[in-house]
Design an enzyme around this catalytic site. Structure first.
Site, PDB file in Angstrom:
ATOM      1  NE  ARG A  73      -2.580   1.618   3.495  1.00 46.97           N
ATOM      2  CZ  ARG A  73      -3.473   2.023   4.368  1.00 46.97           C
ATOM      3  NH1 ARG A  73      -4.438   2.320   4.076  1.00 46.97           N
ATOM      4  NH2 ARG A  73      -2.686   2.333   5.592  1.00 46.97           N
ATOM      5  CE1 TYR A  91      -2.851   7.980   3.320  1.00 52.51           C
ATOM      6  CE2 TYR A  91      -4.164   6.150   3.364  1.00 52.51           C
ATOM      7  CZ  TYR A  91      -3.316   6.905   3.863  1.00 52.51           C
ATOM      8  OH  TYR A  91      -2.928   6.590   5.120  1.00 52.51           O
ATOM      9  CD1 TRP A 183       5.035   4.709   2.525  1.00 56.76           C
ATOM     10  CD2 TRP A 183       2.997   5.799   2.910  1.00 56.76           C
ATOM     11  NE1 TRP A 183       4.676   6.048   1.926  1.00 56.76           N
ATOM     12  CE2 TRP A 183       3.748   6.597   2.253  1.00 56.76           C
ATOM     13  CE3 TRP A 183       1.707   6.273   3.519  1.00 56.76           C
ATOM     14  CZ2 TRP A 183       3.115   7.818   1.617  1.00 56.76           C
ATOM     15  CZ3 TRP A 183       1.149   7.368   2.972  1.00 56.76           C
ATOM     16  CH2 TRP A 183       1.885   8.233   1.762  1.00 56.76           C
ATOM     17  CG  ASP A 184      -1.162   4.499   6.389  1.00 55.56           C
ATOM     18  OD1 ASP A 184      -0.498   3.860   5.800  1.00 55.56           O
ATOM     19  OD2 ASP A 184      -2.445   4.978   6.562  1.00 55.56           O
ATOM     20  CB  THR A 185       2.634   4.030  11.677  1.00 57.31           C
ATOM     21  OG1 THR A 185       1.505   3.734  11.787  1.00 57.31           O
ATOM     22  CG2 THR A 185       3.332   4.547  13.144  1.00 57.31           C
TER      23      THR A 185
END
Ligand SMILES: Nc1nc2c(ncn2[C@@H]2O[C@H](COP(=O)(O)OP(=O)(O)OP(=O)(O)O)[C@@H](O)[C@H]2O)c(=O)[nH]1
Ligand SMILES: [Mg+2]
Length: 248
Positions: A73, A91, A183-185
Site C-alpha cells: 500500500r 487518500y 507507511w502511514d505511521t
C-alpha cells in the site's frame, strides 16, 4: 482555486471499486470543482484492473496506475502522490470504512484551516467505531507502542483517511522507508518529528468486511517497523525529535 487529488489504493477490490469511485466523485463534487481521482492499483488478479481501466477511459477526472505485481500500500501511495496534480493530496481506503461525511473536513483541514497533515481517528473519545474485537485490541496495542516508543501524540496512526499539503508531504515522502502498512505511521511520526502542523479528528468508522490484513504476519511486521523507525530517529540530530502536535 485549490485542486484536490484523491488516491484510492486498490488491491483485489473488484466487488467495490466502481461503487467507491462513484461515491467518491459524488462527494468530491460537493466540496470542490477541481479534483482528480487516482486509482493506485497493483497485483490484482480479480479484475479490479479492468474496471479501473474502464473508469479511467470513461472519465477525464479519473486515472488508473497499474503494476502487474503487488507493490504494497505504501509504495502504491507514494507513486500515486508523485503523479498527482493537486495542492491538497489525500487518500482513502476503498472499503469506505470511514464515513464519507468526513471528507469535507479532511480536505478543508488542509485547504482552509492550514494544517500540513490531517488524519481521521478511530481512537479519540468522540470517535464512533464498530470493528471486530480482535482488530480493536491489536490496534490499541500498536498505537500504545507507537506512543511510548516513537513519542507520537496521535491516538490513531493507521486510519486510511488522510490528507496532506503538497510541499510538506514532498519534504518527507522519500524518507519514509516502509512500503506497505506501516507507511502511514512512519509518515505521521516523521511529520511530528519535523514539527509540521498535524490535525487528528474523530470519525464515524465501520469495518469494511473483507480485509487485506494478515493479522499474525502483519502485526509482527508492524512491530519490527516500530523499532526500526525508533533506531533511525535516535540516530538523527536533536532538532528532529518530536516536539509538538496539535490535535482537536
Ligand atoms: N495498491 C495497493 N493497495 C493495497 C495493497 N494492499 C492493500 N491495499 C489497499 O489498501 C486499502 C486498505 O486495505 P484494507 O484491507 O481495508 O485494510 P485496513 O483498512 O488496514 O484493514 P481493515 O480494518 O480490515 O479494513 C484498501 O483500499 C486495499 O485495497 C497493495 O499491495 N497495493
Ligand atoms: Mg479497511
Amino acid at each position: 482555486m485549490t485542486r484536490v487529488s484523491l488516491v484510492l489504493p486498490a488491491y483485489n477490490e473488484v466487488t467495490r471499486i466502481e461503487k467507491t469511485v462513484n461515491q467518491t466523485a459524488e462527494t468530491l463534487r460537493d466540496i470542490t470543482s477541481s479534483f482528480e481521482i487516482i486509482i493506485a492499483e497493483d497485483g490484482s488478479i480479480d479484475g479490479t484492473d479492468r474496471i479501473a481501466g474502464k473508469l479511467a477511459q470513461e472519465h477525464n477526472c479519473i486515472s488508473h496506475l497499474h503494476s502487474d505485481s503487488r507493490q504494497g500500500r505504501g509504495r502504491a501511495l507514494n507513486r500515486a502522490f508523485k503523479s498527482a496534480s493537486g495542492d491538497v493530496l489525500c487518500y482513502i481506503d476503498v472499503d469506505l470504512a470511514t464515513d464519507m461525511s468526513h471528507l469535507k473536513e479532511l480536505i478543508e483541514s488542509i485547504s482552509i484551516e492550514g494544517y500540513d497533515f490531517a488524519t481521521g481517528s478511530r481512537m479519540m473519545p468522540q470517535s464512533n467505531v464498530k470493528r471486530p474485537l480482535k482488530r480493536g485490541i491489536a490496534s490499541k496495542g500498536f498505537n500504545f507502542l507507537v506512543h511510548t516508543v516513537l513519542h507520537s501524540k496521535l491516538y490513531d496512526h493507521q486510519c486510511g483517511f488522510k490528507a496532506f499539503k503538497k510541499a510538506p508531504l514532498f519534504e518527507l515522502i522519500d524518507d519514509v522507508e516502509d512500503e506497505h502498512w506501516f507507511w502511514d505511521t512512519e509518515l505521521m511520526v516523521l511529520a511530528q518529528a519535523r514539527e509540521f502542523k498535524v490535525k487528528e479528528f474523530p470519525v464515524i468508522w465501520r469495518h469494511g468486511g473483507t480485509t487485506k490484513v494478515n493479522l499474525k504476519k502483519d502485526i509482527l511486521e508492524m512491530g519490527s517497523q516500530i523499532f526500526r523507525l525508533w533506531w533511525s530517529l535516535k540516530r538523527q540530530p536533536k532538532e528532529k525529535t518530536v516536539k509538538s502536535c496539535e490535535m482537536l
